[in-house]
Design an enzyme around this catalytic site. Structure first.
Site, short mmCIF file in Angstrom:
data_model
loop_
_atom_site.label_atom_id
_atom_site.label_comp_id
_atom_site.label_asym_id
_atom_site.label_seq_id
_atom_site.Cartn_x
_atom_site.Cartn_y
_atom_site.Cartn_z
N ASP A 1 0.45 -0.67 -4.82
CA ASP A 1 -0.81 -0.26 -5.45
C ASP A 1 -0.74 1.16 -6.01
OD1 ASP A 1 -1.03 1.22 -3.10
OD2 ASP A 1 -3.02 0.49 -2.58
N CYS B 1 -5.67 3.93 -4.28
CA CYS B 1 -5.75 2.55 -3.81
C CYS B 1 -6.83 1.71 -4.49
CB CYS B 1 -5.97 2.53 -2.30
SG CYS B 1 -4.62 3.27 -1.34
N ASP C 1 0.83 -1.20 0.00
CA ASP C 1 0.00 0.00 0.00
C ASP C 1 0.87 1.25 0.00
OD1 ASP C 1 -2.17 1.75 0.35
OD2 ASP C 1 -3.21 0.32 1.61
#
Length: 483
Positions: free
Chosen positions: A313, A104, A70
């Site tokens: 991401d 995201c 992330d």
């Protein structure tokens, strides 16, 4: 199950990834392999990985380990040496890895579907339910007989109590770092401990079940690191990170040629250093988890026949152009670490691949390796084929009607980038409204100006624009946005 033994290199770029009827019984499948890769010396450059019949078409379908971190930017390898040693050292490092929307939920939806956000419909973090679950990689694999598992973050705005479709086993995390709330196979519960470690242990248990379950498996593993608040595991809280003096874009001395939101940005080198250090510390625990996965696969005898893909991401600005965060067209926001390893697929160790590749290529790649033909549209291409694009569409939508920057789309090649900002915005469901009028444009010569300091369209004349090829780039961008 129908199969195809066609050499991937012989297929055109627009052909389906490979052939096996979704949902058919487990059986043999064609594997994409990388011609000549096994003979490439460590660290050598391979411009394109091409299919080859070197691997037996009837071999067992690979297991798939897909790791999505992330907010991890590209320049973070210091924090993940074990990951790099395994996946890049024993596989492929993609030097031009991108996400097609640096946010995201849109990016993760592109990973699942192989589609641009303007096609899958998840244009912002609030629109996760717009994703057609029938188009997803997990649907294809589960229907084809794979054991499927999800461990970690799923999609923003997805309620933790809602089970993720097409995953047989899951520990879905409500984003956090310590003592997290998980949906564990349908039961929402608090799970004590550092969430990256919890995700690691759940994944290891899933892998270990292959001792008694001979189905091929798909594990989607997605720790919260290195997303804010970037809380490190206790043992890494005081870890010293390498000194960093920024780069020419941190801070940029003169931003008068940039759009208003960049001209007004206020983040400093100190802010960038802080974010960078916090991200690196959280990623050390991800590196430990990846090493544990390696060791488990080795113990199970599954290293050769496991396709492992690792990607962030989206990237993240470390005060580049006065900005921290993502959602902007500048390189730190959409360039990401991207590795692939599959020894049993004929992959050469230590290969460098310089093609422009993206998150939309992940689903086609996995389906190609598993011998499954997509029956829903995909914009990406299998990385196991010889397909090479000359540019990539990157896109982002303004969130709501507030004062943040406009919707934009960008034509990104290795040597240049052209961006348009539009009078458009999205609501919480991803619905687009506005006039679509172009509000601002940027062009960067990435060879002469890799840090995007000089917007060549600032005060440019029509003759200047023609010389830069802007009319052609604008036409190509318009076509990409609607394809």
């Amino acid at each position: 199950m129908s199969t195809s033994r066609t050499n991937a290199a012989s297929r055109t770029a627009h052909d389906p990834a490979s052939a096996a009827t979704p949902g058919s019984a487990p059986g043999p499948s064609r594997r994409g392999v990388l011609a000549g890769a096994a003979a490439v010396a460590a660290g050598a450059t391979l411009p394109a990985l091409t299919g080859s019949p070197a691997h037996a078409a009837g071999a067992a379908r690979p297991n798939v380990l897909l790791i999505v971190t992330d907010d991890q930017p590209k320049q973070t390898e210091w924090a993940t040496p074990k990951t790099v040693a395994w996946l890049a050292g024993q596989g492929v490092r993609f030097t031009n890895g991108h996400v097609t929307t640096p946010l995201c939920a849109p990016s993760r939806s592109s990973v699942f579907s192989g589609r641009f956000a303007h096609n899958h419909g998840v244009r912002n973090n609030g629109a996760s339910h717009s994703l057609d679950q029938h188009t997803t990689l997990q649907r294809y694999l589960k229907q084809a007989g794979y054991r499927t598992g999800l461990f970690g973050k799923y999609l923003n705005s997805w309620a933790v109590a809602d089970n993720p479709p097409h995953f047989e086993e899951f520990a879905l995390l409500k984003p956090s770092y310590v003592d997290g709330t998980f949906n564990v196979n349908g039961t929402v519960q608090a799970v004590p401990g550092y969430t990256t470690t919890v995700i690691k242990n759940r994944t290891l248990a899933f892998l270990d079940k292959s001792r008694t379950d001979d189905r091929p498996w798909f594990a989607y593993v997605t720790p919260y690191a290195s997303h804010g608040p970037r809380t490190p595991e206790a043992k890494y809280a005081g870890t010293e990170v390498p000194a960093w003096d920024g780069r020419p874009s941190v801070p940029e001395a003169d931003r008068s040629d940039k759009p208003p939101y960049v001209r007004n940005a206020t983040q400093t080198l100190a802010d960038g250093r802080r974010v960078r250090a916090e991200q690196l510390r959280t990623l050390r625990s991800v590196d430990d988890a990846v090493q544990a996965f390696h060791d488990k696969l080795a113990a199970l005898g599954q290293l050769d026949n496991t396709l492992v893909i690792y990607i962030g991401d989206n990237g993240f600005n470390w005060a580049d152009h006065g900005l921290t965060g993502k959602g902007v067209p500048y390189r730190p926001a959409h360039e990401v670490p991207f590795y692939l390893s599959w020894p049993g697929g004929g992959l050469g160790a230590g290969t460098t691949d310089n093609r422009i590749v993206a998150n939309i290529d992940i689903a086609p790649t996995v389906l190609d390796a598993a011998g499954i033909t997509a029956d829903t549209p995909q914009d990406g291409r299998s990385l196991l084929s010889g397909h090479s694009r000359d540019h990539l569409l990157i896109e982002w939508w303004k969130q709501g009607t507030g004062a943040d920057h406009n919707t934009w789309s960008s034509y990104v090649a290795k040597d240049r980038q052209y961006t348009e900002y539009y009078d458009l915005h999205t609501d919480a469901t991803g619905k687009v409204s506005g006039t679509g009028q172009v509000r601002f444009r940027e062009y960067y010569d990435l060879q002469a100006d890799p840090y995007q300091l000089r917007n060549s369209l600032h005060q440019a004349t029509p003759a200047d624009e023609t010389a830069l090829g802007i009319p052609g780039l604008a036409a190509a961008l318009a076509a990409d946005r609607t394809a």
